[in-house]
Design a protein around this motif. Structure first.
Motif, PDB file in Angstrom:
ATOM      1  N   ARG A  72      51.300  52.294  28.833  1.00 49.41           N
ATOM      2  CA  ARG A  72      52.451  53.194  28.962  1.00 49.41           C
ATOM      3  C   ARG A  72      53.683  52.615  28.281  1.00 49.41           C
ATOM      4  N   ALA A 116      47.197  57.066  24.343  1.00 54.99           N
ATOM      5  CA  ALA A 116      46.972  58.015  25.429  1.00 54.99           C
ATOM      6  C   ALA A 116      45.482  58.117  25.752  1.00 54.99           C
ATOM      7  N   ASN A 119      44.598  54.987  27.683  1.00 51.10           N
ATOM      8  CA  ASN A 119      45.064  55.054  29.071  1.00 51.10           C
ATOM      9  C   ASN A 119      44.207  56.003  29.900  1.00 51.10           C
TER      10      ASN A 119
END
Length: 136
Positions: A72, A116, A119
């Motif tokens: 993040r 992304a 994650n």
């Protein structure tokens, strides 16, 4: 570590942030001078910091929460870099003689997509481990 899909995504994000900045230009001035990320110290530092953070995130595979948090943080760093590019491109269009904006300005977006996806895979692993712990 290598067999996990998020490692591949993080390696790709690192390759985009560290390798492709020397291949694709950011913009071309009106005097036909090609500007790369290595020509501006701020852009070079942010790209290399993003690549280093991706590599550090790979080796935090034993601590998935930390790995998710570093992912993040790297996404935020790439958004900051993208913000600098948007600001630069909006200012360049009217104030200086820039003839062409390069594809190098899109590299943070590509890196954000890979981060992304990494994650998402890290979150999936964490959910799997939590579900197995509930069964014990």
């Amino acid at each position: 570590m290598i067999q996990r899909i998020q490692t591949l995504y993080l390696l790709l994000a690192s390759a985009v942030s560290a390798g492709l900045i020397f291949v694709f230009h950011l913009w071309i001035t009106g005097n036909d001078v090609v500007i790369y990320a290595k020509d501006n110290l701020l852009y070079l530092a942010l790209f290399l910091a993003s690549a280093a953070l991706s590599l550090v995130t790979i080796f935090k595979y034993k601590n998935r929460k930390s790995q998710f948090m570093l992912g993040r943080l790297n996404i935020i760093l790439n958004f900051i870099l993208l913000g600098f590019f948007v600001y630069q491109s909006l200012n360049l269009s009217g104030e200086t003689n820039v003839s062409e904006k390069g594809i190098g300005m899109l590299l943070p977006i590509i890196s954000i997509v890979f981060l992304a996806l990494a994650n998402k895979a890290i979150k999936k692993d964490e959910d799997l481990v939590k579900s197995v712990d509930r069964l014990r």
